[in-house]
Design an enzyme around this catalytic site. Structure first.
Site, PDB file in Angstrom:
ATOM      1  N   HIS A  62       0.832  -1.205   0.000  1.00 43.45           N
ATOM      2  CA  HIS A  62       0.000   0.000   0.000  1.00 43.45           C
ATOM      3  C   HIS A  62       0.868   1.258   0.000  1.00 43.45           C
ATOM      4  CE1 HIS A  62       0.145   1.339   4.318  1.00 43.45           C
ATOM      5  NE2 HIS A  62       0.272   0.058   4.588  1.00 43.45           N
ATOM      6  N   ASP A 175       5.636   2.812   7.087  1.00 44.15           N
ATOM      7  CA  ASP A 175       4.403   2.063   6.889  1.00 44.15           C
ATOM      8  C   ASP A 175       3.584   2.835   5.850  1.00 44.15           C
ATOM      9  OD1 ASP A 175       2.058   0.632   7.043  1.00 44.15           O
ATOM     10  OD2 ASP A 175       1.604   1.156   9.118  1.00 44.15           O
ATOM     11  N   GLU A 204      -5.203   1.742   2.017  1.00 44.50           N
ATOM     12  CA  GLU A 204      -5.133   0.594   2.930  1.00 44.50           C
ATOM     13  C   GLU A 204      -5.430   1.014   4.360  1.00 44.50           C
ATOM     14  OE1 GLU A 204      -2.831  -2.211   5.706  1.00 44.50           O
ATOM     15  OE2 GLU A 204      -2.798  -0.041   5.473  1.00 44.50           O
ATOM     16  N   GLU A 205      -4.908   2.172   4.744  1.00 41.53           N
ATOM     17  CA  GLU A 205      -5.024   2.619   6.138  1.00 41.53           C
ATOM     18  C   GLU A 205      -6.458   2.954   6.543  1.00 41.53           C
ATOM     19  OE1 GLU A 205      -2.789   2.375   8.247  1.00 41.53           O
ATOM     20  OE2 GLU A 205      -0.828   2.518   7.313  1.00 41.53           O
ATOM     21  N   ASP A 227       4.353  -5.450   3.767  1.00 43.08           N
ATOM     22  CA  ASP A 227       4.026  -4.418   4.741  1.00 43.08           C
ATOM     23  C   ASP A 227       5.108  -4.386   5.811  1.00 43.08           C
ATOM     24  OD1 ASP A 227       2.481  -2.493   6.281  1.00 43.08           O
ATOM     25  OD2 ASP A 227       0.700  -3.302   5.303  1.00 43.08           O
ATOM     26  N   HIS A 318       3.312   4.038  12.953  1.00 43.21           N
ATOM     27  CA  HIS A 318       2.295   5.093  12.990  1.00 43.21           C
ATOM     28  C   HIS A 318       2.755   6.306  13.790  1.00 43.21           C
ATOM     29  CE1 HIS A 318      -1.584   2.956  11.443  1.00 43.21           C
ATOM     30  NE2 HIS A 318      -0.503   2.627  10.742  1.00 43.21           N
TER      31      HIS A 318
END
Length: 343
Positions: A62, A175, A204-205, A227, A318
């Site tokens: 992603h 990420d 994706e998130e 990922d 994140h």
């Protein structure tokens, strides 16, 4: 490796606004694949053709990152925002940000809130919620601010790629720009009779959206999502809760979200593990109770697609200061290339 990873990390691409990442992937692979296309949702699909009767293998990474979006501009010109993706409120306060505008480029701002000197004791003990924060772009009125930024503009944290000691680097959006890098390098290196579809997925998130539509279109025989996973080798986390460690190789995910997400197909599990053993590539095994990946959407497409996940251990996921090992990234690429060629 570092130059391309830095470019991917520093580029802005909040969910739904992945265009800059898509162009980097396109530029890197235009001389290495047979076809490049962008679908209706914004996924980039690069194809390396094999034999007509060969397998169809999908590799998905992603492109999007978590971020913010302009929600409201008040009469004094301060910007209120909403969150896009899973962001912990406590990491937002006092950050510098870029508001990505259509006409004015990247507008710098700072996230502010009521100072602790004016908080009651009980307030100071609580995590400040994002609803009580705002972005200061230096405007003095709503009218001035609206000439610079607009409701709906995406916002990213301002942080640049940097090198730590050894093979470790830090940056924002690892990420999943790390996964995008693995995808790019695998598409360059892999040589097989199978047709490989490399997909940079969108959103994706916020719901695995791009993976769902691209997998339906490709309908592969086998898929692997690329990922990152939580590296638990630092204070404040138990090894049993996050067993993956930096510098010990890629993590082969057997289950995520306690099975509510993906339970890796036995064929893909065996392929990845046996390839790692044969090629003597260090690897780790993970059973996760936490989040999930594009693989969850892919494996439920049409009548089901055998799917697995290969992840690079990453600290502080994140946040704007994620940390990865370049050695782990290289070993992930080596394992994936060998697995694709053995599939």
């Amino acid at each position: 490796m570092k130059e391309l990873l830095e470019k991917l990390s520093n580029a802005d691409g909040v969910s739904g606004f992945e265009g800059k990442i898509r162009e980097i992937i396109r530029d890197e692979l235009k001389d290495h694949v047979d076809e490049i296309e962008t679908d209706n949702l914004g996924n980039i699909i690069v194809t390396k053709k094999g034999k007509d009767n060969g397998k169809k293998i999908m590799l998905a990474a992603h492109m999007d990152e978590i971020g913010l979006m302009v929600k409201h501009i008040d009469k004094e010109g301060f910007v209120k925002f909403t969150k896009i993706g899973g962001i912990n409120d406590q990491m937002l306060l006092n950050q510098e940000v870029f508001i990505n505008t259509n006409n004015n480029g990247k507008v710098l701002g700072v996230i502010g809130a009521k100072p602790p000197h004016r908080m009651k004791a009980a307030e100071r003990k609580k995590v400040l919620e994002y609803e009580n924060m705002f972005i200061d772009i230096g405007a003095t009125s709503k009218e001035e601010a609206e000439e610079i930024v607009s409701v709906g503009d995406p916002i990213t944290i301002k942080h640049e790629f940097s090198e730590l000691r050894g093979s470790l680097v830090t940056g924002k959006a690892f990420d999943n720009r790390v996964g995008c890098y693995v995808l790019i390098e695998t598409m360059k290196r892999a040589k097989t009779d199978a047709t490989i579809y490399g997909v940079g997925t969108v959103q994706e998130e916020v719901g695995l959206k791009g993976a769902r539509t691209s997998a339906f279109r490709i309908n592969p025989d086998l898929a692997i999502a690329l990922d990152v996973t939580i590296s638990g080798d630092h204070p404040g986390i138990k090894e049993e809760d996050a067993p993956a460690k930096i510098n010990e190789g890629p993590a082969i995910i057997l289950t995520d979200a306690s099975g509510r997400g993906l339970i890796t197909h036995p064929t893909v599990k065996e392929l990845l593990i046996e390839t790692a053993k044969t090629e003597k590539i260090p690897y780790q095994i993970e059973v996760s109770e936490g989040g999930t990946t594009d693989a969850t959407a892919i494996h439920l497409t049409r009548d089901g697609i055998p799917t697995g996940v290969l992840s690079v251990p990453t600290r502080y996921i994140h946040t704007p200061v994620e940390v990865v090992s370049l050695d782990d990234i290289e070993n992930t690429i080596k394992l994936l290339v060998a697995a694709v060629e053995n599939a």
